[in-house]
Design a protein around this motif. Structure first.
Motif, PDB file in Angstrom:
ATOM      1  N   GLY A  70       0.748  -1.300  -0.075  1.00 34.79           N
ATOM      2  CA  GLY A  70      -0.121   0.142  -0.098  1.00 34.79           C
ATOM      3  C   GLY A  70       0.640   1.441  -0.080  1.00 34.79           C
ATOM      4  O   GLY A  70       0.443   2.310  -0.536  1.00 34.79           O
ATOM      5  N   SER A  71       2.154   1.256   0.457  1.00 35.71           N
ATOM      6  CA  SER A  71       2.812   2.482   0.468  1.00 35.71           C
ATOM      7  C   SER A  71       3.499   2.508  -0.855  1.00 35.71           C
ATOM      8  O   SER A  71       3.900   3.765  -1.089  1.00 35.71           O
ATOM      9  CB  SER A  71       4.102   2.219   1.329  1.00 35.71           C
ATOM     10  N   LYS A  72       3.349   1.975  -1.732  1.00 41.99           N
ATOM     11  CA  LYS A  72       3.797   2.195  -3.110  1.00 41.99           C
ATOM     12  C   LYS A  72       2.468   2.793  -3.958  1.00 41.99           C
ATOM     13  O   LYS A  72       2.884   2.999  -5.247  1.00 41.99           O
ATOM     14  CB  LYS A  72       4.258   0.994  -3.704  1.00 41.99           C
ATOM     15  N   VAL A  73       1.375   2.779  -3.405  1.00 37.87           N
ATOM     16  CA  VAL A  73       0.391   3.389  -4.547  1.00 37.87           C
ATOM     17  C   VAL A  73      -0.246   4.612  -3.825  1.00 37.87           C
ATOM     18  O   VAL A  73      -0.775   4.623  -2.691  1.00 37.87           O
ATOM     19  CB  VAL A  73      -0.818   2.109  -4.502  1.00 37.87           C
ATOM     20  N   LYS A  74      -0.421   5.731  -4.602  1.00 35.40           N
ATOM     21  CA  LYS A  74      -0.798   6.966  -3.967  1.00 35.40           C
ATOM     22  C   LYS A  74      -2.516   6.746  -4.197  1.00 35.40           C
ATOM     23  O   LYS A  74      -2.965   7.264  -3.241  1.00 35.40           O
ATOM     24  CB  LYS A  74      -0.148   8.136  -4.676  1.00 35.40           C
ATOM     25  N   MET A  75      -2.817   6.522  -5.272  1.00 32.20           N
ATOM     26  CA  MET A  75      -4.233   6.408  -5.705  1.00 32.20           C
ATOM     27  C   MET A  75      -4.489   5.122  -6.414  1.00 32.20           C
ATOM     28  O   MET A  75      -3.715   5.051  -7.261  1.00 32.20           O
ATOM     29  CB  MET A  75      -4.801   7.784  -5.950  1.00 32.20           C
ATOM     30  N   ALA A  76      -5.659   4.480  -6.221  1.00 32.66           N
ATOM     31  CA  ALA A  76      -6.012   3.424  -7.257  1.00 32.66           C
ATOM     32  C   ALA A  76      -7.386   3.711  -7.776  1.00 32.66           C
ATOM     33  O   ALA A  76      -8.168   4.423  -7.340  1.00 32.66           O
ATOM     34  CB  ALA A  76      -6.330   2.385  -6.526  1.00 32.66           C
ATOM     35  N   VAL A  77      -7.505   3.468  -9.028  1.00 34.74           N
ATOM     36  CA  VAL A  77      -8.924   3.670  -9.611  1.00 34.74           C
ATOM     37  C   VAL A  77      -9.261   2.217 -10.216  1.00 34.74           C
ATOM     38  O   VAL A  77      -8.514   1.533 -11.042  1.00 34.74           O
ATOM     39  CB  VAL A  77      -8.561   4.674 -11.139  1.00 34.74           C
ATOM     40  N   SER A  97      -8.542  -0.759  -0.086  1.00 36.08           N
ATOM     41  CA  SER A  97      -8.766   0.122   1.056  1.00 36.08           C
ATOM     42  C   SER A  97      -8.140  -0.882   2.361  1.00 36.08           C
ATOM     43  O   SER A  97      -7.594   0.003   3.304  1.00 36.08           O
ATOM     44  CB  SER A  97     -10.473   0.216   1.628  1.00 36.08           C
ATOM     45  N   ALA A  98      -8.123  -2.059   2.395  1.00 35.56           N
ATOM     46  CA  ALA A  98      -7.405  -2.901   3.475  1.00 35.56           C
ATOM     47  C   ALA A  98      -5.933  -2.580   3.386  1.00 35.56           C
ATOM     48  O   ALA A  98      -5.365  -2.924   4.375  1.00 35.56           O
ATOM     49  CB  ALA A  98      -8.101  -4.232   3.501  1.00 35.56           C
ATOM     50  N   LYS A  99      -5.545  -2.198   2.353  1.00 36.50           N
ATOM     51  CA  LYS A  99      -4.034  -1.946   2.215  1.00 36.50           C
ATOM     52  C   LYS A  99      -3.653  -0.669   2.509  1.00 36.50           C
ATOM     53  O   LYS A  99      -2.623  -0.109   2.430  1.00 36.50           O
ATOM     54  CB  LYS A  99      -3.771  -2.512   0.780  1.00 36.50           C
ATOM     55  N   GLY A 100      -4.555   0.224   2.950  1.00 36.50           N
ATOM     56  CA  GLY A 100      -4.763   1.588   3.300  1.00 36.50           C
ATOM     57  C   GLY A 100      -4.387   2.376   1.980  1.00 36.50           C
ATOM     58  O   GLY A 100      -3.776   3.470   1.969  1.00 36.50           O
TER      59      GLY A 100
END
Length: 133
Positions: A70-77, A97-100
């Motif tokens: 999760g720390s490698k992804v700023k935002m997901a679509v 979301s579970a990965k923040g």
């Protein structure tokens, strides 16, 4: 801006949508079961999609989501195709979301095989999204 497109597809419908998104974003679409699917670097936007199989996500996509840093992804679509339900969108969003990971409210969804017109819309969506963020 660093962007990535990841997907899982059994029938090719989600792959077609992923490839249109990737074309608009100017990056390759990579299946989550490919060795190069792991995010080696941080990304600003991760487009990620899959379909509903027997009312759940395929094990390949579930495993990818659970192993995602999760720390490698700023935002997901999130995007999806299916013949029955849009429920896969919620399942993918929950996994992210579970990965923040912050998940964009906007999604892309096609019932069955995306039409040529819809693939063009998906490409344009990705272009606008990447240029705005």
């Amino acid at each position: 801006m660093k962007t990535a497109v990841r997907y899982y597809s059994r029938s090719g419908n989600t792959k077609a949508l992923a490839e249109a998104i990737a074309k608009g974003a100017g990056v390759p679409a990579v299946s989550v079961d490919a060795p190069e699917a792991t995010l080696a670097e941080c990304v600003d936007v991760l487009f990620i999609g899959g379909a509903l199989y027997a009312y759940g996500l395929d094990s390949h996509l579930k495993a990818y989501l659970s192993g995602l840093d999760g720390s490698k992804v700023k935002m997901a679509v999130v995007f999806s195709t299916s013949w029955l339900s849009k429920h896969s969108l919620a399942l993918i969003k929950d996994g992210l979301s579970a990965k923040g990971i912050v998940v964009e409210e906007k999604t892309l969804y096609a019932k069955n095989r995306p039409s040529a017109e819809y693939l063009q819309e998906a490409e344009e969506f990705a272009k606008k999204y990447v240029s705005e963020n």
